[in-house]
Scaffold this motif. Structure first.
Motif, PDB file in Angstrom:
ATOM      1  N   GLY A  72       0.824  -1.212   0.000  1.00 52.70           N
ATOM      2  CA  GLY A  72       0.000   0.000   0.000  1.00 52.70           C
ATOM      3  C   GLY A  72       0.855   1.258   0.000  1.00 52.70           C
ATOM      4  N   ARG A  86       0.195  -5.491  -5.017  1.00 52.04           N
ATOM      5  CA  ARG A  86       0.113  -6.592  -4.055  1.00 52.04           C
ATOM      6  C   ARG A  86       0.185  -7.893  -4.840  1.00 52.04           C
ATOM      7  N   ASP A 125       5.050  -5.190   5.946  1.00 53.06           N
ATOM      8  CA  ASP A 125       5.303  -6.541   6.453  1.00 53.06           C
ATOM      9  C   ASP A 125       5.389  -7.533   5.288  1.00 53.06           C
ATOM     10  N   THR A 167       5.133   1.447   6.270  1.00 51.28           N
ATOM     11  CA  THR A 167       3.768   1.084   6.648  1.00 51.28           C
ATOM     12  C   THR A 167       3.036   2.287   7.193  1.00 51.28           C
ATOM     13  N   ILE A 168       1.910   2.568   6.593  1.00 49.26           N
ATOM     14  CA  ILE A 168       1.129   3.683   7.105  1.00 49.26           C
ATOM     15  C   ILE A 168       0.493   3.309   8.441  1.00 49.26           C
ATOM     16  N   ASP A 169       0.309   2.007   8.657  1.00 53.60           N
ATOM     17  CA  ASP A 169      -0.343   1.565   9.893  1.00 53.60           C
ATOM     18  C   ASP A 169       0.614   1.598  11.088  1.00 53.60           C
ATOM     19  N   MET A 203      -7.481   4.286   8.564  1.00 51.76           N
ATOM     20  CA  MET A 203      -6.781   3.029   8.271  1.00 51.76           C
ATOM     21  C   MET A 203      -6.128   2.476   9.528  1.00 51.76           C
ATOM     22  N   GLY A 204      -5.831   1.216   9.501  1.00 55.76           N
ATOM     23  CA  GLY A 204      -5.235   0.523  10.647  1.00 55.76           C
ATOM     24  C   GLY A 204      -5.854  -0.849  10.708  1.00 55.76           C
ATOM     25  N   ARG A 205      -5.254  -1.741   9.927  1.00 56.90           N
ATOM     26  CA  ARG A 205      -5.822  -3.076   9.772  1.00 56.90           C
ATOM     27  C   ARG A 205      -5.786  -3.849  11.092  1.00 56.90           C
ATOM     28  N   GLU A 262      -9.995   0.997  11.178  1.00 60.38           N
ATOM     29  CA  GLU A 262     -10.749   0.063  10.326  1.00 60.38           C
ATOM     30  C   GLU A 262     -10.790  -1.368  10.856  1.00 60.38           C
ATOM     31  N   ASP A 295      -6.863 -10.350   0.316  1.00 57.80           N
ATOM     32  CA  ASP A 295      -6.436  -9.706  -0.939  1.00 57.80           C
ATOM     33  C   ASP A 295      -5.326 -10.529  -1.584  1.00 57.80           C
ATOM     34  N   TYR A 325      -7.917   6.584   1.569  1.00 56.66           N
ATOM     35  CA  TYR A 325      -6.830   6.862   0.611  1.00 56.66           C
ATOM     36  C   TYR A 325      -6.379   8.323   0.649  1.00 56.66           C
ATOM     37  N   ARG A 344      -3.256   8.561   2.880  1.00 56.33           N
ATOM     38  CA  ARG A 344      -1.976   7.893   2.589  1.00 56.33           C
ATOM     39  C   ARG A 344      -1.380   8.293   1.238  1.00 56.33           C
TER      40      ARG A 344
END
Ligand SMILES: Nc1ncnc2c1ncn2[C@@H]1O[C@H](COP(=O)(O)OP(=O)(O)O)[C@@H](O)[C@H]1O
Ligand SMILES: O=P(O)(O)OC[C@H]1O[C@](O)(COP(=O)(O)O)[C@@H](O)[C@@H]1O
Ligand SMILES: [Mg+2]
Length: 462
Positions: free
Chosen positions: A89, A155, A181, A209-211, A254-256, A310, A331, A369, A372
């Motif tokens: 991402g 991805r 990751d 990583t944005i998360d 965001m933040g899986r 999220e 995904d 989006y 990020r």
């Protein structure tokens, strides 16, 4: 997981025999509060109690190799080809890292050939390996002013041996993988395949990583730009909610698996009443559940503002959600596709407040989006540049299977495999979450553990 000194050692391709362009500058340098010399190491842990627990002599305590230039380097710059790829991402600062790598490689080390592989690791497959961009300093001079990545990203998994074939066919000696990751895992497989063939190719990761969910890095690059942008959306829903009858403002960020963006953005905006993160389960119904708390705010001050990551409340969506809110499968990279917690909360809160006679005005924003895809702010621009410098120094000195990271404010070399050995998450007992609780005044938990299981909210009763 207990880590020992040997777990933190970084693999070297061989003896460093060439003079580095920095050797003269380094000749008088020694460790100081602001510099770690190449012979010194950076401690993994930083409290007296954690150090005491090991009870080891100073030379054996777990520590990282310091990043930075070396007096002697492994690769002959005249003969080096470097490759760069960005994967996964987007995140603010990708172009800054690319620019920094190219600048450092060309200006100081005088490396003459740098290939940008396009569209993530897909660019290293047989089909795409010849479709590369020649990266010169002129080509990258202005790219840091825009978000995204000039190389593209993607991805989906690739075969490690096919990627190694590409590096061999394109004559790549040093491969920089800028990824999260997934990207770090792929870089580890790539390194393993290179090692199995006995090849002299360095693989250096720049964690992205944005998360902010990668371990052994204080904060990942771009994170600060992203959460700063997220505060704008919290402010917008706060203004809207405050100006509307029974206003409910919800921002989904965001933040899986990690609620760092939600936590930091909420602290920065300092206007959220409730923050929900994946690390801390919550109950909707019951006297101390989320819905009762929302109702309390609306009755007391006329509106409420909720920031939700999220990945929060996925168990609730599974149990009580409408089918359209559910997550479905994974995904292309194997990441779980999450249910839509924002829409789920919107409907649950709307139903609850309507049922108790407080028909709400719902204001829901999902800026995903939009946070990020922006360019890096000044702080991240500096951070990206320094990470790029560290990555080039590591590679030229023959370090491999390594990522560069900032750990406790020092730049260090982290063995690649460690970058995917655990996930960085908001610690419910840590001081960040304590600050969130201090700021929002929300209870430490919505519902007791037993309540979270048993209570089914009125809005979703069959
Ligand atoms: N388990 C895996 N095995 C092999 N390659 C992987 C694996 N997971 C991810 N990758 C590779 O890393 C790339 C990026 O992974 P992804 O999870 O999409 O993003 P991120 O690197 O941001 O976490 C993928 O395109 C794929 O090439
Ligand atoms: O729509 P995409 O590109 O799959 O991205 C969504 C996901 O990417 C993330 O930003 C994290 O992605 P990375 O692991 O690639 O950094 C998540 O927060 C979000 O769920
Ligand atoms: Mg990822």
């Amino acid at each position: 997981m207990t880590l020992y000194l040997d777990d933190l050692r970084v693999r070297r391709l061989g003896e460093c025999r060439y003079d580095s362009p920095f050797s003269e500058m380094l000749s008088t340098k020694q460790t100081s509060p602001h510099y770690v010399s190449e012979g010194d190491r950076v401690l993994l842990e930083d409290t007296v109690s954690m150090l005491a627990e090991h009870d080891l002599p100073p030379g054996r305590v777990p520590s990282f190799e310091a990043a930075g230039p070396r007096r002697k380097i492994y690769f002959d710059p005249d003969r080096v080809t470097a490759g760069i790829v960005t994967c996964g991402g987007l995140c603010p600062g990708l172009n800054n890292v690319i620019r920094g790598l190219v600048q450092e490689l060309t200006v100081h080390y005088r490396v003459k050939r740098i290939l940008g592989f396009r569209n993530g690791l897909k660019g290293l497959t047989a089909e795409h390996r010849n479709d590369t961009v020649e990266l010169t300093f002129d080509r990258v001079r202005d790219i840091h002013n825009v978000g995204g990545t000039i190389l593209g990203s993607s991805r989906g998994g690739q075969d490690a041996d096919e990627m190694v074939d590409s590096l061999v066919m394109r004559g790549v000696d040093i491969m920089f993988v800028i990824g999260g990751d997934g990207g770090m895992r792929a870089a580890t497989f790539l390194s393993d395949a290179i090692k199995a063939r006995g090849l002299d190719i360095a693989v250096v990761g720049v964690p992205k990583t944005i998360d902010n969910d990668l371990p052994f890095t204080d904060q990942s690059f771009g994170f600060q730009s992203a959460f700063a942008r997220a505060t704008d959306f919290i402010s917008s829903v706060s203004v809207e909610a405050a100006a509307s009858p029974n206003g409910v403002g919800i921002v989904k960020l965001m933040g899986r698996h990690s609620g760092f963006i939600a936590s930091y953005a909420a602290l920065a905006a300092n206007g959220a009443d409730i923050v929900l993160v994946p690390e801390i389960p919550f109950a909707l119904g019951g006297p101390d559940g989320l819905l009762a708390h929302v109702e309390k705010h609306v009755r007391a001050k006329g509106f409420v503002v909720i920031v939700v990551a999220e990945g929060a409340g996925q168990d609730l969506i599974e149990k009580h959600g409408l089918p359209q809110h559910n997550g479905r499968g994974t995904d292309a990279s194997g990441n779980v596709k999450l249910g839509n917690i924002g829409e789920f909360l919107k409907e649950a809160i709307n139903a609850h407040l309507t049922a108790v006679g407080l028909a709400p005005t719902m204001r829901y924003l999902d800026p995903s989006y939009a946070i990020r895809s922006i360019a890096a702010n000044a702080y991240d621009a500096v951070y990206c540049l320094r990470l790029a410098h560290a990555a080039v120094h590591a590679a030229m000195a023959g370090r491999t299977e390594v990522a560069v990271a900032r750990w406790r404010r020092r730049f260090v070399h982290v063995p690649l495999s460690l970058m995917t050995s655990r996930r960085n998450q908001v610690d419910p007992d840590g001081d960040l979450w304590m600050s969130v609780l201090e700021t929002t005044c929300q209870p430490a938990q919505f519902g007791t553990a037993a309540g979270r299981e048993a209570v089914r909210p009125a809005a979703f009763s069959a």
